[in-house]
Design a protein around this motif. Structure first.
Motif, PDB file in Angstrom:
ATOM      1  N   ALA A  21       0.735  -1.214  -0.104  1.00 24.32           N
ATOM      2  CA  ALA A  21       0.128  -0.080  -0.016  1.00 24.32           C
ATOM      3  C   ALA A  21       0.849   1.210  -0.014  1.00 24.32           C
ATOM      4  O   ALA A  21       0.190   2.305   0.124  1.00 24.32           O
ATOM      5  CB  ALA A  21      -0.987   0.103   1.371  1.00 24.32           C
ATOM      6  N   GLY A  22       2.095   1.142  -0.071  1.00 20.20           N
ATOM      7  CA  GLY A  22       3.115   2.239  -0.060  1.00 20.20           C
ATOM      8  C   GLY A  22       3.057   3.012   1.457  1.00 20.20           C
ATOM      9  O   GLY A  22       3.479   4.197   1.427  1.00 20.20           O
ATOM     10  N   VAL A  23       2.812   2.448   2.285  1.00 22.69           N
ATOM     11  CA  VAL A  23       2.793   2.866   3.750  1.00 22.69           C
ATOM     12  C   VAL A  23       4.385   2.613   4.479  1.00 22.69           C
ATOM     13  O   VAL A  23       4.759   1.305   4.469  1.00 22.69           O
ATOM     14  CB  VAL A  23       1.932   2.248   4.651  1.00 22.69           C
ATOM     15  CG1 VAL A  23       1.983   2.780   6.091  1.00 22.69           C
ATOM     16  CG2 VAL A  23       0.608   2.717   4.034  1.00 22.69           C
ATOM     17  N   THR A  24       4.782   3.611   5.112  1.00 15.23           N
ATOM     18  CA  THR A  24       6.242   3.426   5.649  1.00 15.23           C
ATOM     19  C   THR A  24       6.155   3.348   6.979  1.00 15.23           C
ATOM     20  O   THR A  24       5.558   4.367   7.593  1.00 15.23           O
ATOM     21  CB  THR A  24       7.157   4.489   5.098  1.00 15.23           C
ATOM     22  OG1 THR A  24       7.385   4.263   3.757  1.00 15.23           O
ATOM     23  CG2 THR A  24       8.617   4.118   5.758  1.00 15.23           C
ATOM     24  N   THR A  25       6.565   2.247   7.830  1.00 12.24           N
ATOM     25  CA  THR A  25       6.511   2.433   9.462  1.00 12.24           C
ATOM     26  C   THR A  25       7.733   3.049   9.690  1.00 12.24           C
ATOM     27  O   THR A  25       8.771   3.134   9.148  1.00 12.24           O
ATOM     28  CB  THR A  25       6.368   1.049   9.822  1.00 12.24           C
ATOM     29  OG1 THR A  25       7.406   0.313   9.235  1.00 12.24           O
ATOM     30  CG2 THR A  25       5.100   0.231   9.466  1.00 12.24           C
ATOM     31  N   ASP A  26       7.548   3.545  11.094  1.00 11.06           N
ATOM     32  CA  ASP A  26       8.496   4.370  11.653  1.00 11.06           C
ATOM     33  C   ASP A  26       9.024   3.507  13.000  1.00 11.06           C
ATOM     34  O   ASP A  26       9.576   2.364  12.979  1.00 11.06           O
ATOM     35  CB  ASP A  26       8.011   5.567  12.123  1.00 11.06           C
ATOM     36  CG  ASP A  26       9.227   6.235  12.801  1.00 11.06           C
ATOM     37  OD1 ASP A  26      10.556   6.498  12.207  1.00 11.06           O
ATOM     38  OD2 ASP A  26       8.943   7.341  13.460  1.00 11.06           O
ATOM     39  N   MET A  27       8.622   3.678  14.003  1.00 14.85           N
ATOM     40  CA  MET A  27       8.793   3.092  15.262  1.00 14.85           C
ATOM     41  C   MET A  27       8.068   1.896  15.369  1.00 14.85           C
ATOM     42  O   MET A  27       6.693   1.752  15.040  1.00 14.85           O
ATOM     43  CB  MET A  27       8.601   3.958  16.544  1.00 14.85           C
ATOM     44  CG  MET A  27       9.677   5.091  16.512  1.00 14.85           C
ATOM     45  SD  MET A  27       9.478   6.185  17.989  1.00 14.85           S
ATOM     46  CE  MET A  27       9.843   5.167  19.266  1.00 14.85           C
ATOM     47  N   VAL A  28       8.468   0.604  15.922  1.00 21.94           N
ATOM     48  CA  VAL A  28       7.964  -0.690  15.894  1.00 21.94           C
ATOM     49  C   VAL A  28       8.070  -1.276  17.412  1.00 21.94           C
ATOM     50  O   VAL A  28       9.225  -1.375  17.584  1.00 21.94           O
ATOM     51  CB  VAL A  28       8.303  -1.571  14.584  1.00 21.94           C
ATOM     52  CG1 VAL A  28       7.681  -3.066  14.837  1.00 21.94           C
ATOM     53  CG2 VAL A  28       8.134  -0.811  13.126  1.00 21.94           C
ATOM     54  N   ALA A  29       6.922  -1.952  18.040  1.00 27.08           N
ATOM     55  CA  ALA A  29       7.228  -2.603  19.047  1.00 27.08           C
ATOM     56  C   ALA A  29       6.456  -3.732  18.946  1.00 27.08           C
ATOM     57  O   ALA A  29       5.338  -3.620  18.328  1.00 27.08           O
ATOM     58  CB  ALA A  29       6.976  -1.664  20.377  1.00 27.08           C
ATOM     59  N   GLN A  30       6.600  -4.878  19.516  1.00 29.25           N
ATOM     60  CA  GLN A  30       5.752  -5.935  19.446  1.00 29.25           C
ATOM     61  C   GLN A  30       5.749  -6.646  20.946  1.00 29.25           C
ATOM     62  O   GLN A  30       7.033  -6.778  21.452  1.00 29.25           O
ATOM     63  CB  GLN A  30       6.517  -7.005  18.557  1.00 29.25           C
ATOM     64  CG  GLN A  30       5.714  -8.394  18.670  1.00 29.25           C
ATOM     65  CD  GLN A  30       6.507  -9.504  17.602  1.00 29.25           C
ATOM     66  OE1 GLN A  30       6.777  -9.083  16.539  1.00 29.25           O
ATOM     67  NE2 GLN A  30       6.665 -10.645  18.109  1.00 29.25           N
ATOM     68  N   ARG A  31       4.705  -7.314  21.264  1.00 27.80           N
ATOM     69  CA  ARG A  31       4.770  -8.147  22.512  1.00 27.80           C
ATOM     70  C   ARG A  31       3.695  -9.308  22.187  1.00 27.80           C
ATOM     71  O   ARG A  31       2.842  -9.192  21.535  1.00 27.80           O
ATOM     72  CB  ARG A  31       4.230  -7.218  23.635  1.00 27.80           C
ATOM     73  CG  ARG A  31       2.746  -6.645  23.588  1.00 27.80           C
ATOM     74  CD  ARG A  31       2.517  -5.568  24.728  1.00 27.80           C
ATOM     75  NE  ARG A  31       1.327  -5.079  24.487  1.00 27.80           N
ATOM     76  CZ  ARG A  31      -0.035  -5.327  25.344  1.00 27.80           C
ATOM     77  NH1 ARG A  31       0.284  -5.961  26.434  1.00 27.80           N
ATOM     78  NH2 ARG A  31      -1.015  -4.925  25.157  1.00 27.80           N
ATOM     79  N   VAL A  32       4.096 -10.258  23.326  1.00 30.09           N
ATOM     80  CA  VAL A  32       3.092 -11.408  23.172  1.00 30.09           C
ATOM     81  C   VAL A  32       2.339 -10.981  24.213  1.00 30.09           C
ATOM     82  O   VAL A  32       2.503 -10.792  25.396  1.00 30.09           O
ATOM     83  CB  VAL A  32       3.988 -12.792  23.370  1.00 30.09           C
ATOM     84  CG1 VAL A  32       3.175 -13.755  23.589  1.00 30.09           C
ATOM     85  CG2 VAL A  32       5.090 -12.957  22.312  1.00 30.09           C
ATOM     86  N   LEU A  33       0.778 -11.577  23.856  1.00 24.32           N
ATOM     87  CA  LEU A  33      -0.240 -11.094  24.600  1.00 24.32           C
ATOM     88  C   LEU A  33      -0.587 -12.515  25.429  1.00 24.32           C
ATOM     89  O   LEU A  33      -0.973 -12.172  26.746  1.00 24.32           O
ATOM     90  CB  LEU A  33      -1.545 -10.685  23.773  1.00 24.32           C
ATOM     91  CG  LEU A  33      -1.210  -9.414  23.098  1.00 24.32           C
ATOM     92  CD1 LEU A  33      -2.625  -9.246  22.292  1.00 24.32           C
ATOM     93  CD2 LEU A  33      -1.111  -8.208  24.072  1.00 24.32           C
ATOM     94  N   ASP A  34      -0.616 -13.469  25.179  1.00 29.57           N
ATOM     95  CA  ASP A  34      -0.523 -14.620  25.944  1.00 29.57           C
ATOM     96  C   ASP A  34      -0.142 -15.990  25.673  1.00 29.57           C
ATOM     97  O   ASP A  34       0.675 -16.083  24.704  1.00 29.57           O
ATOM     98  CB  ASP A  34      -2.375 -14.942  25.912  1.00 29.57           C
ATOM     99  CG  ASP A  34      -2.952 -15.230  24.386  1.00 29.57           C
ATOM    100  OD1 ASP A  34      -1.999 -15.744  23.821  1.00 29.57           O
ATOM    101  OD2 ASP A  34      -4.050 -14.805  24.406  1.00 29.57           O
ATOM    102  N   ALA A  35      -0.106 -17.126  26.096  1.00 28.35           N
ATOM    103  CA  ALA A  35       0.386 -18.231  26.100  1.00 28.35           C
ATOM    104  C   ALA A  35       0.064 -18.826  24.888  1.00 28.35           C
ATOM    105  O   ALA A  35       0.811 -19.450  24.088  1.00 28.35           O
ATOM    106  CB  ALA A  35       0.131 -19.190  27.232  1.00 28.35           C
TER     107      ALA A  35
END
Length: 169
Positions: free
Chosen positions: A37-51
């Motif tokens: 879609a031509g979208v550039t991301t900047d800051m990225v963070a990820q976290r696991v929500l559950d088991a």
């Protein structure tokens, strides 16, 4: 070891924070949909929500690209593994600028303490050797910048005092 020196606090408005949930490993589909879609991301963070492996991926995009990002992610369907898409914005980036910042954990602690004591919740954060950046709600950004400047003994600066800031492209 390099000595940490703080020079300034920068403030940039014009971002949106977007969060998606889906299975761990689905990040490739998310970023493919955004790239297509031509979208550039900047800051990225990820976290696991559950088991079960459900993860949340949050990132910032320039405000002008947020609508395209939402359409792309909501339309990416099962191939991306996206379960939910949420827009949390507008947001601004408040950055502590200097040299050797990654070498001294006390600098990051002092920056985040100043932000917290001022009553501002920050979302994404990214430290580097030359800057420590926090994403805050746009209405809180000027207060956050003022708190960080006060904590490090920096003059308020004309741009921050007047509410003038840089805007995301």
């Amino acid at each position: 070891m390099e000595r940490a020196l703080v020079h300034d606090v920068a403030l940039v408005f014009g971002f949106e924070r977007i969060s998606v949930t889906g299975p761990a490993g689905g990040q490739a589909g998310v970023f493919r949909a955004l790239a297509d879609a031509g979208v550039t991301t900047d800051m990225v963070a990820q976290r696991v929500l559950d088991a079960s492996g459900l993860m949340e991926l949050s990132f910032t995009v320039a405000g002008a690209q947020a609508g395209r990002a939402l359409v792309a992610l909501r339309g990416s369907g099962p191939h991306s593994g996206v379960h939910t898409v949420r827009r949390d914005g507008p947001v601004a980036k408040v950055s502590l600028l200097g040299t050797g910042l990654r070498c001294d954990a006390r600098v990051a602690a002092a920056f985040y303490e100043a932000v917290s004591r001022a009553g501002y919740a920050y979302g994404l954060a990214a430290p580097s050797a030359t800057g420590i950046c926090a994403v805050v709600r746009e209405p809180d950004a000027l207060g956050c910048a003022r708190a960080a400047r006060a904590r490090f003994g920096l003059p308020l600066g004309e741009a921050v005092a007047a509410g003038l800031v840089t805007s995301a492209a």
